[in-house]
Write an enzyme that holds these catalytic residues in place. Structure first.
Site, PDB file in Angstrom:
ATOM      1  N   ARG A   2       0.834  -1.203   0.000  1.00  0.00           N
ATOM      2  CA  ARG A   2       0.000   0.000   0.000  1.00  0.00           C
ATOM      3  C   ARG A   2       0.872   1.257   0.000  1.00  0.00           C
ATOM      4  O   ARG A   2       2.046   1.203   0.328  1.00  0.00           O
ATOM      5  CB  ARG A   2      -0.907   0.043   1.240  1.00  0.00           C
ATOM      6  CG  ARG A   2      -1.972  -1.040   1.283  1.00  0.00           C
ATOM      7  CD  ARG A   2      -2.757  -0.974   2.591  1.00  0.00           C
ATOM      8  NE  ARG A   2      -3.818  -1.965   2.630  1.00  0.00           N
ATOM      9  CZ  ARG A   2      -3.635  -3.251   2.930  1.00  0.00           C
ATOM     10  NH1 ARG A   2      -2.420  -3.690   3.221  1.00  0.00           N
ATOM     11  NH2 ARG A   2      -4.660  -4.088   2.925  1.00  0.00           N
ATOM     12  N   ASP A  19       4.405  -7.624   3.566  1.00  0.00           N
ATOM     13  CA  ASP A  19       3.329  -6.866   4.199  1.00  0.00           C
ATOM     14  C   ASP A  19       2.464  -7.813   5.017  1.00  0.00           C
ATOM     15  O   ASP A  19       2.424  -9.013   4.733  1.00  0.00           O
ATOM     16  CB  ASP A  19       2.474  -6.153   3.146  1.00  0.00           C
ATOM     17  CG  ASP A  19       1.877  -4.848   3.671  1.00  0.00           C
ATOM     18  OD1 ASP A  19       1.243  -4.888   4.743  1.00  0.00           O
ATOM     19  OD2 ASP A  19       2.047  -3.809   3.014  1.00  0.00           O
ATOM     20  N   ASP A  65       5.207  -9.634   9.140  1.00  0.00           N
ATOM     21  CA  ASP A  65       4.919  -8.790  10.303  1.00  0.00           C
ATOM     22  C   ASP A  65       6.264  -8.314  10.805  1.00  0.00           C
ATOM     23  O   ASP A  65       7.021  -9.083  11.411  1.00  0.00           O
ATOM     24  CB  ASP A  65       4.174  -9.596  11.376  1.00  0.00           C
ATOM     25  CG  ASP A  65       4.035  -8.832  12.695  1.00  0.00           C
ATOM     26  OD1 ASP A  65       4.314  -7.614  12.714  1.00  0.00           O
ATOM     27  OD2 ASP A  65       3.645  -9.463  13.700  1.00  0.00           O
ATOM     28  N   VAL A  66       6.604  -7.056  10.553  1.00  0.00           N
ATOM     29  CA  VAL A  66       7.938  -6.561  10.905  1.00  0.00           C
ATOM     30  C   VAL A  66       8.167  -6.530  12.408  1.00  0.00           C
ATOM     31  O   VAL A  66       9.311  -6.407  12.860  1.00  0.00           O
ATOM     32  CB  VAL A  66       8.211  -5.160  10.300  1.00  0.00           C
ATOM     33  CG1 VAL A  66       8.249  -5.221   8.786  1.00  0.00           C
ATOM     34  CG2 VAL A  66       7.192  -4.133  10.795  1.00  0.00           C
ATOM     35  N   ASN A 107      10.208   0.430   4.706  1.00  0.00           N
ATOM     36  CA  ASN A 107       9.154   1.398   4.461  1.00  0.00           C
ATOM     37  C   ASN A 107       7.967   1.271   5.420  1.00  0.00           C
ATOM     38  O   ASN A 107       7.249   2.242   5.645  1.00  0.00           O
ATOM     39  CB  ASN A 107       8.656   1.240   3.009  1.00  0.00           C
ATOM     40  CG  ASN A 107       7.358   1.952   2.757  1.00  0.00           C
ATOM     41  OD1 ASN A 107       7.304   3.180   2.674  1.00  0.00           O
ATOM     42  ND2 ASN A 107       6.274   1.179   2.649  1.00  0.00           N
ATOM     43  N   TYR A 123       5.160   9.437  17.121  1.00  0.00           N
ATOM     44  CA  TYR A 123       5.520   9.267  15.708  1.00  0.00           C
ATOM     45  C   TYR A 123       6.782  10.067  15.394  1.00  0.00           C
ATOM     46  O   TYR A 123       7.723   9.550  14.781  1.00  0.00           O
ATOM     47  CB  TYR A 123       4.367   9.722  14.817  1.00  0.00           C
ATOM     48  CG  TYR A 123       4.674   9.656  13.345  1.00  0.00           C
ATOM     49  CD1 TYR A 123       4.631   8.450  12.658  1.00  0.00           C
ATOM     50  CD2 TYR A 123       5.012  10.810  12.637  1.00  0.00           C
ATOM     51  CE1 TYR A 123       4.923   8.385  11.304  1.00  0.00           C
ATOM     52  CE2 TYR A 123       5.301  10.758  11.279  1.00  0.00           C
ATOM     53  CZ  TYR A 123       5.253   9.540  10.612  1.00  0.00           C
ATOM     54  OH  TYR A 123       5.546   9.487   9.263  1.00  0.00           O
ATOM     55  N   LYS A 133      10.525   8.691  14.129  1.00  0.00           N
ATOM     56  CA  LYS A 133      11.125   9.121  12.869  1.00  0.00           C
ATOM     57  C   LYS A 133      12.448   9.850  13.094  1.00  0.00           C
ATOM     58  O   LYS A 133      13.359   9.765  12.268  1.00  0.00           O
ATOM     59  CB  LYS A 133      10.128   9.985  12.087  1.00  0.00           C
ATOM     60  CG  LYS A 133       8.920   9.203  11.587  1.00  0.00           C
ATOM     61  CD  LYS A 133       9.341   8.002  10.728  1.00  0.00           C
ATOM     62  CE  LYS A 133       8.152   7.263  10.150  1.00  0.00           C
ATOM     63  NZ  LYS A 133       8.551   6.134   9.265  1.00  0.00           N
ATOM     64  N   VAL A 145       2.227  12.683   2.764  1.00  0.00           N
ATOM     65  CA  VAL A 145       2.002  11.973   1.507  1.00  0.00           C
ATOM     66  C   VAL A 145       0.536  11.548   1.439  1.00  0.00           C
ATOM     67  O   VAL A 145      -0.032  11.075   2.426  1.00  0.00           O
ATOM     68  CB  VAL A 145       2.918  10.735   1.406  1.00  0.00           C
ATOM     69  CG1 VAL A 145       2.766  10.065   0.045  1.00  0.00           C
ATOM     70  CG2 VAL A 145       4.375  11.129   1.640  1.00  0.00           C
ATOM     71  N   THR A 190      -1.731   9.323   1.266  1.00  0.00           N
ATOM     72  CA  THR A 190      -2.051   7.910   1.443  1.00  0.00           C
ATOM     73  C   THR A 190      -3.049   7.802   2.593  1.00  0.00           C
ATOM     74  O   THR A 190      -3.398   8.804   3.221  1.00  0.00           O
ATOM     75  CB  THR A 190      -0.796   7.089   1.793  1.00  0.00           C
ATOM     76  OG1 THR A 190      -0.316   7.519   3.092  1.00  0.00           O
ATOM     77  CG2 THR A 190       0.307   7.276   0.758  1.00  0.00           C
TER      78      THR A 190
END
Length: 281
Positions: free
Chosen positions: A17, A38, A55-56, A82, A147, A151, A180, A182
């Protein structure tokens, strides 16, 4: 000379996605052998890419995923970390579950993926690691405190790893987009910098793979604003951000009805972390 991406093995986490999907399509157009990792690979099933569940936040599973990629396609040339989430809200109202999900997906998984990539690439003296951070990795925005913290961590990780890998033949790139368009950005309006399309970020990533560089701001004006902001006294920079309503971007979005679907999906995006920390589904 631009580097050739044809037949390069490229892994994209969170590739089904948003920015990930746009990047996958750009890479496929370049002739790369692309692997999509993903939680839900359903959107990628009809693409000309290898789509594998990932699943990261399940670190052992992440390693096995990379092992499977190399077993099926050969050594990984590029890893693009990502996968990420951005739940919004007032910091004091955020519970531990939401905090852990962001730390595990946005930062710990990037650390783990980067380390795994280095282990695989160093013996071959070649490879490229791309870590997708954010403009929020260079500044602090109310409404997205954790968040921003994650980052910032990705930026610091990328800078330090790049320095450690100097002379190894392994390239490191840190991508810092503005907002972005999305699902992750649902409810967010244009402010200091206009929103960008995921395809613009994908183009910048592919360009950095062809001609390696570390800092990738999307749009480029984000980098200019960042440099100007660091030259200004803190009080002046904060005043300008307030006047331009940059400090309202995430706060206002957090209170919008448009985010409900995304927030629900983000809350179920870290099953490995939920199991590790004993959180109830």
């Amino acid at each position: 000379m631009a580097r050739e991406l044809r037949d390069k093995v490229v892994v994209v986490t969170g590739g089904a996605r948003g920015i990930g999907a746009a990047t996958v399509h750009k890479l496929l157009a370049e002739g790369a052998k692309v692997v999509v990792g993903d939680l839900d690979v359903t959107p990628a099933r009809d693409w000309k890419a290898l789509a594998l569940p990932l699943d990261v936040t399940d670190l052992a599973g992440f390693t096995k995923f990379l092992d499977e990629v190399e077993g099926r396609l050969g050594p990984i040339d590029v890893l693009i970390n990502n996968a990420g989430i951005m739940p919004l809200g007032r910091f004091e109202d955020e519970d531990d579950v939401k905090t852990v999900h962001q730390l595990e997906i946005n930062l710990h998984a990037v650390i783990h993926g980067t380390r795994e990539a280095v282990k695989r690439m160093r013996p071959r003296n070649t490879g490229h690691i791309v870590n997708v951070s954010s403009a929020a990795g260079k500044a602090g925005f109310p409404g997205g405190v954790t968040y921003c913290a994650t980052k910032h961590g990705v930026v610091g990780l990328s800078e330090a790893v790049r320095a450690e890998l100097r002379g190894s033949g392994i390239e490191v790139t840190c991508v810092m987009p503005s907002i972005v368009r999305t699902e992750l950005a649902a409810g967010i309006k244009d402010a200091l910098v206009k929103t960008v399309a995921p395809e613009q970020v994908a183009e910048a990533i592919v360009a950095a793979l062809k001609k390696p560089r570390f800092d990738v701001f999307v749009p480029k004006s984000v980098g200019v604003l960042n440099r100007i902001g660091h030259l200004m006294p803190r009080a002046a920079g904060e005043w300008l951000t307030h006047v331009l309503k940059g400090d309202r971007v995430l706060v206002d979005a957090a209170n919008s009805a448009e985010r409900a679907n995304y927030e629900q999906r983000a809350a179920s995006s870290a099953p490995g972390a939920d199991e590790a920390y004993g959180f109830k589904a």
